[in-house]
Each structure stands twice: as structure tokens, then as C-alpha cells.
Design an enzyme around this catalytic site. Structure first.
Site, PDB file in Angstrom:
ATOM      1  N   ARG A 150       0.870  -1.173   0.000  1.00  0.00           N
ATOM      2  CA  ARG A 150       0.000   0.000   0.000  1.00  0.00           C
ATOM      3  C   ARG A 150       0.912   1.231   0.000  1.00  0.00           C
ATOM      4  O   ARG A 150       2.049   1.179   0.470  1.00  0.00           O
ATOM      5  CB  ARG A 150      -0.892   0.028   1.246  1.00  0.00           C
ATOM      6  CG  ARG A 150      -1.817  -1.174   1.393  1.00  0.00           C
ATOM      7  CD  ARG A 150      -2.625  -1.062   2.689  1.00  0.00           C
ATOM      8  NE  ARG A 150      -3.559  -2.163   2.854  1.00  0.00           N
ATOM      9  CZ  ARG A 150      -3.310  -3.265   3.570  1.00  0.00           C
ATOM     10  NH1 ARG A 150      -2.139  -3.399   4.192  1.00  0.00           N
ATOM     11  NH2 ARG A 150      -4.223  -4.220   3.669  1.00  0.00           N
ATOM     12  N   LYS A 174      -2.391  -2.024   7.880  1.00  0.00           N
ATOM     13  CA  LYS A 174      -3.565  -1.457   8.541  1.00  0.00           C
ATOM     14  C   LYS A 174      -3.657  -1.954   9.982  1.00  0.00           C
ATOM     15  O   LYS A 174      -3.364  -3.114  10.267  1.00  0.00           O
ATOM     16  CB  LYS A 174      -4.834  -1.861   7.784  1.00  0.00           C
ATOM     17  CG  LYS A 174      -5.008  -1.130   6.450  1.00  0.00           C
ATOM     18  CD  LYS A 174      -6.340  -1.479   5.823  1.00  0.00           C
ATOM     19  CE  LYS A 174      -6.583  -0.680   4.554  1.00  0.00           C
ATOM     20  NZ  LYS A 174      -7.878  -1.006   3.929  1.00  0.00           N
ATOM     21  N   HIS A 246      -1.881   2.159  -5.931  1.00  0.00           N
ATOM     22  CA  HIS A 246      -2.602   0.921  -5.636  1.00  0.00           C
ATOM     23  C   HIS A 246      -2.703   0.015  -6.859  1.00  0.00           C
ATOM     24  O   HIS A 246      -2.872  -1.190  -6.718  1.00  0.00           O
ATOM     25  CB  HIS A 246      -4.002   1.254  -5.105  1.00  0.00           C
ATOM     26  CG  HIS A 246      -4.421   0.382  -3.954  1.00  0.00           C
ATOM     27  ND1 HIS A 246      -3.791   0.402  -2.726  1.00  0.00           N
ATOM     28  CD2 HIS A 246      -5.396  -0.555  -3.845  1.00  0.00           C
ATOM     29  CE1 HIS A 246      -4.370  -0.464  -1.915  1.00  0.00           C
ATOM     30  NE2 HIS A 246      -5.341  -1.066  -2.577  1.00  0.00           N
ATOM     31  N   ARG A 249      -0.159  -2.571  -6.684  1.00  0.00           N
ATOM     32  CA  ARG A 249      -0.534  -3.615  -5.712  1.00  0.00           C
ATOM     33  C   ARG A 249      -1.503  -4.607  -6.369  1.00  0.00           C
ATOM     34  O   ARG A 249      -1.350  -5.823  -6.222  1.00  0.00           O
ATOM     35  CB  ARG A 249      -1.167  -2.948  -4.492  1.00  0.00           C
ATOM     36  CG  ARG A 249      -1.668  -3.887  -3.400  1.00  0.00           C
ATOM     37  CD  ARG A 249      -2.077  -3.040  -2.198  1.00  0.00           C
ATOM     38  NE  ARG A 249      -2.924  -3.731  -1.254  1.00  0.00           N
ATOM     39  CZ  ARG A 249      -2.473  -4.498  -0.250  1.00  0.00           C
ATOM     40  NH1 ARG A 249      -1.172  -4.702  -0.118  1.00  0.00           N
ATOM     41  NH2 ARG A 249      -3.299  -5.076   0.590  1.00  0.00           N
ATOM     42  N   HIS A 272      -4.355  -9.094   3.790  1.00  0.00           N
ATOM     43  CA  HIS A 272      -5.815  -9.096   3.858  1.00  0.00           C
ATOM     44  C   HIS A 272      -6.289  -9.918   5.051  1.00  0.00           C
ATOM     45  O   HIS A 272      -5.808 -11.037   5.256  1.00  0.00           O
ATOM     46  CB  HIS A 272      -6.415  -9.713   2.581  1.00  0.00           C
ATOM     47  CG  HIS A 272      -6.307  -8.827   1.383  1.00  0.00           C
ATOM     48  ND1 HIS A 272      -6.418  -9.297   0.097  1.00  0.00           N
ATOM     49  CD2 HIS A 272      -6.100  -7.478   1.276  1.00  0.00           C
ATOM     50  CE1 HIS A 272      -6.275  -8.295  -0.757  1.00  0.00           C
ATOM     51  NE2 HIS A 272      -6.080  -7.187  -0.063  1.00  0.00           N
ATOM     52  N   TYR A 281      -9.030 -11.316  -7.129  1.00  0.00           N
ATOM     53  CA  TYR A 281      -8.010 -11.497  -8.171  1.00  0.00           C
ATOM     54  C   TYR A 281      -8.223 -12.772  -8.976  1.00  0.00           C
ATOM     55  O   TYR A 281      -7.708 -12.891 -10.085  1.00  0.00           O
ATOM     56  CB  TYR A 281      -6.612 -11.456  -7.542  1.00  0.00           C
ATOM     57  CG  TYR A 281      -6.346 -10.121  -6.901  1.00  0.00           C
ATOM     58  CD1 TYR A 281      -6.143  -8.988  -7.682  1.00  0.00           C
ATOM     59  CD2 TYR A 281      -6.372  -9.962  -5.519  1.00  0.00           C
ATOM     60  CE1 TYR A 281      -5.948  -7.744  -7.099  1.00  0.00           C
ATOM     61  CE2 TYR A 281      -6.181  -8.717  -4.931  1.00  0.00           C
ATOM     62  CZ  TYR A 281      -5.965  -7.619  -5.730  1.00  0.00           C
ATOM     63  OH  TYR A 281      -5.783  -6.380  -5.155  1.00  0.00           O
TER      64      TYR A 281
END
Length: 300
Positions: A150, A174, A246, A249, A272, A281
Site C-alpha cells: 500500500r 492497517k 494501488h 498492488r 488481507h 483477483y
């Protein structure tokens, strides 16, 4: 508890999100912004927080529709209000939760834009390496694409978290969650070149000694600066797609999945929490396969 004192409540909510939930600054700002919108509605209608009922939340959302908010924004608002009222129940013993039975609108999942390997090569080839900033920018693209970071993880990347001898880097994602990510030979080569030949010539400002990517004044690069670097490169090669940090990514993950990488491994590398986020994806991969059939199969 004085449920009419919004400033105190919002300050306590901010601390709750930061220390109890471990959210990022951007996420906290989004939550507080949503609560401030609700504060305006409540004050206009002389509502105390302990008086809010489900119908009031519904009227609030209808009120927001006048501003043509998207289903995505509405869904985020509902999520933010649910968190806010849960906080009030936990910390201030609010009697009821008016958001308990609220449902967010169903959102169609938009497939992210990805770059082809050729487009990534074009972008990298367009970088002017005659300046120190050029070598830095090339390293930035190699690390973004090579590790699937990120933009916040990239600008906060620390030298002390580079383990290039064993081909890993550590990033803080995060919620301040750390993870190890393998790093490829191209990214390693350019990181070493930048760290050995470019960065030592920068006069580093106090507090930035451990930051990998610096501007010419010796401070950490901003997120906006990374966006501008990428936008300029896209314009330079005449790329028609709208891209951002992004996008690299997404491309990192998509190319791994297309190549047959295990989805759990990709989930871990991206950081994630849920594998359903990573599964998007596989949809990109199916679209790619479908386009191949359409293009080449005689019966398509």
C-alpha cells in the site's frame, strides 16, 4: 454521561478507534467525518444521542440522499455509525443501539484496474535515471510492484525493516499489524543501489533517519508525491488507463494469481484479513482467460 457534548464524545471515540481498534489515521478520519455528519443532523433536529431511534438513522440516510451519495458511501456511513453506537454502549452504557437492525446496501464488486507486464516495463523504462530522483523513483516502482505494498506502507518503510540478505522486508499495515513480505532480485538490486549511491548524499532531517524513501530536503515522501510520480510516468508513455500506487498492488496480486500462486500465500503477502478480499483477483484471472478464448477460439 452528557450525551449532548459531542466534542467530548468524538474525542473519546477517536481514542477508542486508535487504541482499542488499532485503526489507521485515514480510517479514523473517515469514521469521525461520518459521525460529524450525523452530529449536524441531530443538532438540526434537537436530538440527543440517547434519544436516537432506528427511524432517526433511516431519516438521516434519506437526508443524505439529497447530496447524491453513492451506495458505497452509504454503506461506509452505516458501518461507521454501527461502530460509533457500539462504542457508546460499551463505554457509556447507552441503553439501546438504533443501528442494530440496519442493513447496508448490497455493493457490486468492481474489479480493480491492473497493468500488464509490458505496461509496467514501459513505465519503468520511461524513468529518467540521469538524476538522483530518477533512481529513487525507479526503486519506488520496483518495490511497489515487487512487494504489493500500500502507498502508506511504502512511504513509512524503514531501513531497519529491510532484510535483503534473506530477501524479506517487514511492513506495518492497517491497524499497525506487521507482516513479512518476500522481495525479488530486481527490487533488491535497486534498493541497494539507491541506499548506497543516492540516499547518503541527502541531508536527512531529524526523525527521518530510518525512513527509506526521502525527498531532496531529507524528509519522508508524502502519499501525494508518490501519486504525482506515477501520474507523470503514465502521461510520459501515453498510458490511457487511470492508475495510482494501488494499481501496482493490484497488478502484483493479479500476476501472482495468473501465474498459479496459492491464494492463501497472496492473502498473507497483501495483509488481507479475509480471503474473500483476495479472491477478487481470481475474477480478474477468469476475465483474462475469457478474453483469450474470445480472441483466439474459432467458435467464439
Amino acid at each position: 454521561m452528557d450525551f449532548s457534548n459531542w466534542q467530548v464524545i468524538k474525542k473519546e471515540f477517536e481514542q477508542f478507534l486508535k487504541f482499542e481498534r488499532g485503526l489507521s489515521i485515514n480510517s479514523i478520519d473517515a469514521y469521525l467525518n461520518d459521525v460529524s455528519k450525523f452530529q449536524i443532523y441531530c443538532e438540526d433536529n434537537n436530538l440527543g444521542l440517547n434519544q436516537v431511534a432506528r427511524k432517526d438513522i433511516q431519516h438521516f440516510l434519506q437526508w443524505l440522499q439529497e447530496f447524491n451519495i453513492s451506495p458505497f458511501t452509504q454503506s461506509r456511513l452505516i458501518s461507521g455509525l454501527k461502530t460509533f453506537f457500539s462504542f457508546l454502549i460499551i463505554e457509556h452504557e447507552l441503553d439501546n443501539n438504533p443501528t442494530e437492525l440496519l442493513q447496508a446496501p448490497r455493493l457490486s464488486r468492481k474489479l480493480p484496474s491492473v497493468l500488464s507486464i509490458h505496461e509496467i516495463d514501459q513505465l519503468i523504462a520511461a524513468i529518467d535515471l540521469s538524476s538522483p530522483e530518477g533512481e529513487r523513483n525507479k526503486t519506488i516502482i520496483e518495490v511497489l510492484y515487487g512487494c504489493g505494498l500500500r502507498v502508506s506502507e511504502l512511504v513509512n518503510l524503514k531501513i531497519s525493516n529491510l532484510f535483503l540478505d534473506v530477501e524479506f522486508i517487514k511492513v506495518e499495515g492497517k491497524g499497525s499489524k506487521e507482516r513479512l513480505i518476500p522481495i525479488g532480485q530486481q527490487a533488491i538490486k535497486h534498493l541497494r543501489l539507491y541506499l548506497d549511491s543516492v540516499r547518503p548524499h541527502i541531508k536527512i532531517k531529524d526523525g527521518n533517519e530510518d525512513i527509506v524513501f526521502l525527498n531532496r530536503r531529507g524528509s519522508a515522501l508524502s502519499r501525494v508525491m508518490i501519486f504525482l510520480i506515477i501520474k507523470e510516468l503514465a502521461q510520459k508513455i501515453g498510458l490511457q488507463k487511470t492508475i495510482s500506487p494501488h494499481t501496482f498492488r493490484h497488478s502484483f496480486a493479479s500476476h501472482l494469481v495468473e501465474g498459479g500462486a496459492d491464494l492463501r500465500a497472496v492473502q498473507d503477502m497483501l495483509g488481507h484479513e479475509s480471503i474473500t478480499t483476495t479472491e477478487i483477483y481470481t475474477h480478474i484471472d477468469r476475465d483474462y482467460l475469457h478474453s483469450i478464448i474470445t480472441q483466439y477460439h474459432p467458435r467464439s
